[in-house]
Write an enzyme that holds these catalytic residues in place. Structure first.
Site, short mmCIF file in Angstrom:
data_model
loop_
_atom_site.label_atom_id
_atom_site.label_comp_id
_atom_site.label_asym_id
_atom_site.label_seq_id
_atom_site.Cartn_x
_atom_site.Cartn_y
_atom_site.Cartn_z
N ALA A 135 9.83 31.91 63.29
CA ALA A 135 9.64 31.21 64.57
C ALA A 135 9.06 32.11 65.66
O ALA A 135 8.53 31.62 66.64
CB ALA A 135 10.97 30.65 65.05
N CYS A 136 9.17 33.44 65.50
CA CYS A 136 8.90 34.32 66.63
C CYS A 136 7.85 35.38 66.31
O CYS A 136 7.97 36.09 65.31
CB CYS A 136 10.17 35.07 67.03
SG CYS A 136 11.62 34.03 67.10
N GLY A 164 5.94 30.51 67.37
CA GLY A 164 5.86 30.71 68.82
C GLY A 164 5.43 32.15 69.09
O GLY A 164 5.84 33.06 68.37
N ASN A 322 9.45 36.65 72.32
CA ASN A 322 8.90 35.37 71.87
C ASN A 322 9.06 34.34 73.01
O ASN A 322 9.65 34.67 74.04
CB ASN A 322 9.62 34.94 70.59
CG ASN A 322 11.06 34.57 70.86
OD1 ASN A 322 11.74 35.24 71.62
ND2 ASN A 322 11.52 33.50 70.27
N PRO A 323 8.58 33.11 72.84
CA PRO A 323 8.59 32.15 73.96
C PRO A 323 9.94 31.88 74.61
O PRO A 323 10.02 31.74 75.81
CB PRO A 323 8.03 30.87 73.32
CG PRO A 323 7.13 31.36 72.26
CD PRO A 323 7.80 32.59 71.70
N CYS A 324 10.98 31.79 73.83
CA CYS A 324 12.27 31.47 74.48
C CYS A 324 13.10 32.71 74.80
O CYS A 324 14.22 32.60 75.32
CB CYS A 324 13.03 30.48 73.63
SG CYS A 324 12.07 28.97 73.34
N GLY A 325 12.59 33.88 74.47
CA GLY A 325 13.20 35.13 74.95
C GLY A 325 14.28 35.75 74.07
O GLY A 325 14.76 36.84 74.37
N GLU A 326 14.66 35.07 72.98
CA GLU A 326 15.80 35.59 72.22
C GLU A 326 15.46 36.79 71.34
O GLU A 326 16.37 37.44 70.82
CB GLU A 326 16.47 34.47 71.40
CG GLU A 326 15.66 33.91 70.24
CD GLU A 326 14.74 32.77 70.69
OE1 GLU A 326 14.45 32.68 71.89
OE2 GLU A 326 14.30 32.01 69.82
N PRO A 493 17.56 29.01 71.17
CA PRO A 493 17.87 27.75 71.86
C PRO A 493 18.33 26.64 70.91
O PRO A 493 19.05 25.75 71.31
CB PRO A 493 16.55 27.36 72.53
CG PRO A 493 15.51 28.29 72.03
CD PRO A 493 16.18 29.45 71.37
N GLY A 495 16.79 24.18 69.84
CA GLY A 495 16.39 22.90 70.44
C GLY A 495 16.31 21.76 69.44
O GLY A 495 16.74 20.64 69.73
N ILE A 497 17.13 22.23 65.77
CA ILE A 497 18.11 22.27 64.68
C ILE A 497 19.51 21.87 65.13
O ILE A 497 20.30 21.39 64.33
CB ILE A 497 18.12 23.64 63.94
CG1 ILE A 497 18.47 24.79 64.86
CG2 ILE A 497 16.80 23.88 63.21
CD1 ILE A 497 18.74 26.10 64.11
P1 ADP Z 1 14.31 25.18 66.31
O1 ADP Z 1 15.55 24.50 66.78
O2 ADP Z 1 13.18 24.23 66.14
O3 ADP Z 1 14.50 26.01 65.07
P2 ADP Z 1 14.45 26.80 68.75
O4 ADP Z 1 14.51 25.77 69.82
O5 ADP Z 1 15.72 27.51 68.39
O6 ADP Z 1 13.79 26.19 67.44
O7 ADP Z 1 13.37 27.88 69.16
C1 ADP Z 1 13.35 29.13 68.49
C2 ADP Z 1 12.00 29.75 68.63
O8 ADP Z 1 11.06 28.99 67.88
C3 ADP Z 1 11.42 29.79 70.02
O9 ADP Z 1 11.89 30.86 70.77
C4 ADP Z 1 9.96 29.93 69.72
O10 ADP Z 1 9.64 31.27 69.39
C5 ADP Z 1 9.81 29.05 68.50
N1 ADP Z 1 9.41 27.68 68.89
C6 ADP Z 1 10.19 26.72 69.42
N2 ADP Z 1 9.48 25.61 69.69
C7 ADP Z 1 8.21 25.87 69.31
C8 ADP Z 1 6.97 25.15 69.33
N3 ADP Z 1 6.90 23.91 69.81
N4 ADP Z 1 5.87 25.77 68.86
C9 ADP Z 1 5.92 27.01 68.38
N5 ADP Z 1 7.05 27.74 68.35
C10 ADP Z 1 8.17 27.20 68.80
#
Ligand code: ADP
Length: 647
Positions: A135-136, A164, A322-326, A493, A495, A497
């Site tokens: 993801a990152c 991201g 990465n985008p959400c900072g974690e 986050p 968001g 999962i």
């Molecule tokens: P999920 O719940 O979909 O696994 P998260 O909300 O936990 O994802 O986000 C984790 C990381 O995944 C974010 O910090 C970012 O790096 C990446 N990410 C989240 N949403 C997107 C998106 N729409 N496009 C690309 N990368 C994303």
């Protein structure tokens, strides 16, 4: 297997979760027909592919007979399957989306008892370029046209497969500085960020995601004032819509705090810039607060703090998140995440620590395996990832767990529990990573790392928990010899999962007790509303009480001003019932035991003033956290969740 895992295997995803899965997660063939129709089938595919990594990363397999090898892989497939199918542990979305890409479909779903060693070998061989599971990402951006447009291309390639991306744009010479090649003037980092934004906007990620970016500029870059205002006038969609932006603090946060308190100045500089300029730190903070008040951007990222606890510093350096900072990363590094739903571990009036320990150990092996079956979009990324093998194991469901335990989120009791929970996870995750180091080999840069070289190195600050002695002991002894992963933990986050798991997201309080979430319909692209009422509330509150207040609750989202017993109001707090300071303190409680970072939003009411925002920006410098994101309710930042009423 722990009986709790069995219990949750028998609980099907809710209708809402199932809808999300069907829209975005279940795998289809080229004709658009579903290849899988249930969470169990998806879990099988993911578990199988990740277990196949044992063929790639386990030297002990060489000493086994083929029959033993097969048994070994199958038993890990089953262990991974149990965790995922129970939704107690879920890897990040790209792993769910892309595991098995390129592989013959029959191999992904056939019954476990029919699997042969050759089948696992084929899975490994057949993976294609879409088999991207992380993801990152962080991409470096150099100060040249060639460097910038190389990075633009890399952004496109990573976005296409669902990652991201974050970058630190501080290497770029400021707006107006001299360009020798053309005798012209440079247009500066912010103008180039628009190029990255446009590139990402036209790259298709199919129906699954729309792309997510983080842009950082260090506090001492000459363009910092313009950067802070770069998203001004944003309506959540128009300006740099794919970017979160953050001011990078490359020095120690205490240094900036001192300058702030003494009303000192910071010297702006860039090697290609002849100008000289000093800016008052208070002025920068005032401007950040003003803009964050309006638009939610910029946040702050404490790069100095991240490097302070980075096991490879100064051999390697964290330059961006990465985008959400974690996750803080070095150039071309990537990281894959996975989260444990701690709300599912509360059973029969107590928290199942024994189950958690087992789950953590299996989850670490899973995430470590992800690295080896991953197909990275760029070779440089594969090299950077494999030299340090960074993982991000974290939690979700924390707020729902507190509801069950009847502990208010904004209390010292909750923070004490948070520290113990995270210290426990951290201890066992690090022990698991050391065990893997012994079994499969340490990460290649281990001997240069502070684990091996620095007497009392611990990769997080610690505070007070029940496990501090064991943690110190671990890093003094076992971690000196064995460590598979440079860092192991992060709180994402979650968001998407967390919705699949039917639980609250990350370490966040629930935003609302009842709300509507929109899902894009794949077929038509229309946004479809889904209604949620918190499950724990539904279970705990007497049915007649809930019935009485239901319509008001859907309208307001909080119990705060409703006619119910004080006890319920105190326990079932939501994000906006909690003071910004209590948000910050919870972030700190977790961060003290996390080696990567934490994704946390400090929520503020719409009525908060610019000074209230400023107070939190300054407060952040005083706490052991690694970044700050503020969201004032109703400000211009895109809001993912809305109350039912505004739907
Ligand atoms: P999920 O719940 O979909 O696994 P998260 O909300 O936990 O994802 O986000 C984790 C990381 O995944 C974010 O910090 C970012 O790096 C990446 N990410 C989240 N949403 C997107 C998106 N729409 N496009 C690309 N990368 C994303």
């Amino acid at each position: 297997m722990h009986e709790l895992v069995k219990k949750w295997q028998n609980v099907a995803p809710s209708q809402n979760a199932e809808k999300i899965l069907r829209e975005r997660y279940y795998l289809k063939n080229r004709e658009g027909e579903y290849l899988e129709n249930s969470w169990n089938e998806l879990s099988r595919r993911v578990a199988r592919v990740i277990a196949a990594a044992e063929l790639l990363n386990n030297p002990r397999l060489q000493q086994m007979t083929p029959a033993e090898r097969l048994d070994h892989i199958k038993s890990w497939e089953e262990a991974f399957y149990e965790l995922i199918s129970s939704r107690i542990f879920i890897p990040n979305s790209p792993t769910l989306f892309n595991a098995g890409m390129g592989v013959d479909f029959e191999l992904l779903y056939k019954p476990l008892e029919n699997m042969k060693l050759e089948d696992y070998e084929k899975i490994v061989q057949q993976r294609n370029h879409l088999h991207m599971l992380s993801a990152c990402f962080v991409v470096p951006v150099d100060d040249s046209i060639d460097g910038i447009f190389t990075a633009v291309k890399e952004y496109a390639m990573i976005t296409k497969v669902g990652g991201g991306i974050g970058s630190n744009f501080s290497a770029l010479r400021p707006n107006g500085s001299f360009v020798a090649g053309t005798h012209g003037k440079a247009s500066g980092p912010i103008s180039f960020m628009h190029v990255f934004n446009s590139a990402v906007s036209v790259v298709e990620q199919g129906y699954r995601r729309r792309g997510a970016l983080m842009g950082i500029l260090n506090i001492d870059h000459p363009d910092i004032v313009d950067f802070i205002q770069a998203k001004r006038g944003n309506d959540g969609e128009r300006v740099l819509r794919f970017f979160n932006i953050s001011v990078g603090i490359p020095m120690q946060r205490e240094e900036i705090l001192k300058l702030y308190e003494q009303d000192g100045q910071i010297e702006l500089h860039h090697p290609k810039w002849v100008g000289k300029k000093q800016v008052r730190v208070r002025e920068i903070f005032q401007l950040m607060a003003q803009n964050a008040w309006e638009t939610g951007d910029p946040g702050m990222v404490f790069l100095g703090e991240m490097n302070k606890y980075y096991a490879l510093y100064p051999v390697r350096q964290i330059i961006s998140t990465n985008p959400c900072g974690e996750i803080g990363l070095g150039p071309y590094e990537a990281c894959n995440l996975g989260s444990i739903d701690v709300a599912k571990l509360y059973d029969g009036g107590k928290f199942a620590w024994d189950a958690l320990e087992k789950i953590v150990r299996v989850a670490v092996r899973f995430l470590d395996n992800v690295i080896d079956v991953n197909v990275f979009p760029i070779d440089k990324i594969e090299w950077a990832v494999k030299e340090s093998r960074r993982l991000g194991l974290g939690i979700m469901g924390f707020a729902d767990l507190l509801y069950q335990m009847e502990i208010p989120y904004d209390s010292e009791e909750a923070r004490r529990f948070a520290r113990n929970l995270m210290a426990f996870i951290s201890l066992h995750a690090h022990e698991a990573s050391s065990d893997l180091g012994e079994e499969k080999g340490n990460f290649p840069l281990f001997s240069q790392s502070r684990y091996a070289k620095e007497e009392n190195f611990v990769p997080f600050s610690m505070d007070v928990s029940d496990y501090d002695d064991e943690i110190k002991q671990h890093f003094k002894t076992r971690a000196k010899k064995h460590k598979r992963n440079v860092a192991v933990l992060a709180i994402a986050p979650t968001g998407s999962i967390s919705n699949i798991a039917d639980t609250s997201s990350g370490l966040e309080p629930n935003f609302l007790l009842a709300y509507v979430r929109y899902v894009n319909k794949q077929s038509s692209g229309e946004r479809e509303p889904l209604l949620y009422v918190n499950e724990v509330l539904r279970k705990k509150m007497p049915a007649e009480d809930l019935k009485r207040i239901e319509s008001e609750l859907i309208e307001k989202g909080s119990l705060k001003n409703l006619d119910v017993d004080e006890k319920w109001k105190r326990i079932f707090v939501v994000a906006l019932d909690i003071s910004p300071m209590d948000h910050l303190l919870m972030q700190e409680a977790f961060q003290c035991y996390v080696d990567n970072n934490i994704s946390k939003t400090i929520n503020m009411p719409n009525s908060a003033s610019v000074d209230d925002v400023l107070d939190i920006y300054v407060e952040a410098l005083k706490h052991k956290i690694r970044g700050l994101t503020v969201y004032r309710d109703g400000s211009l930042r895109t809001q993912v969740l809305t109350t039912a009423r505004s739907a």
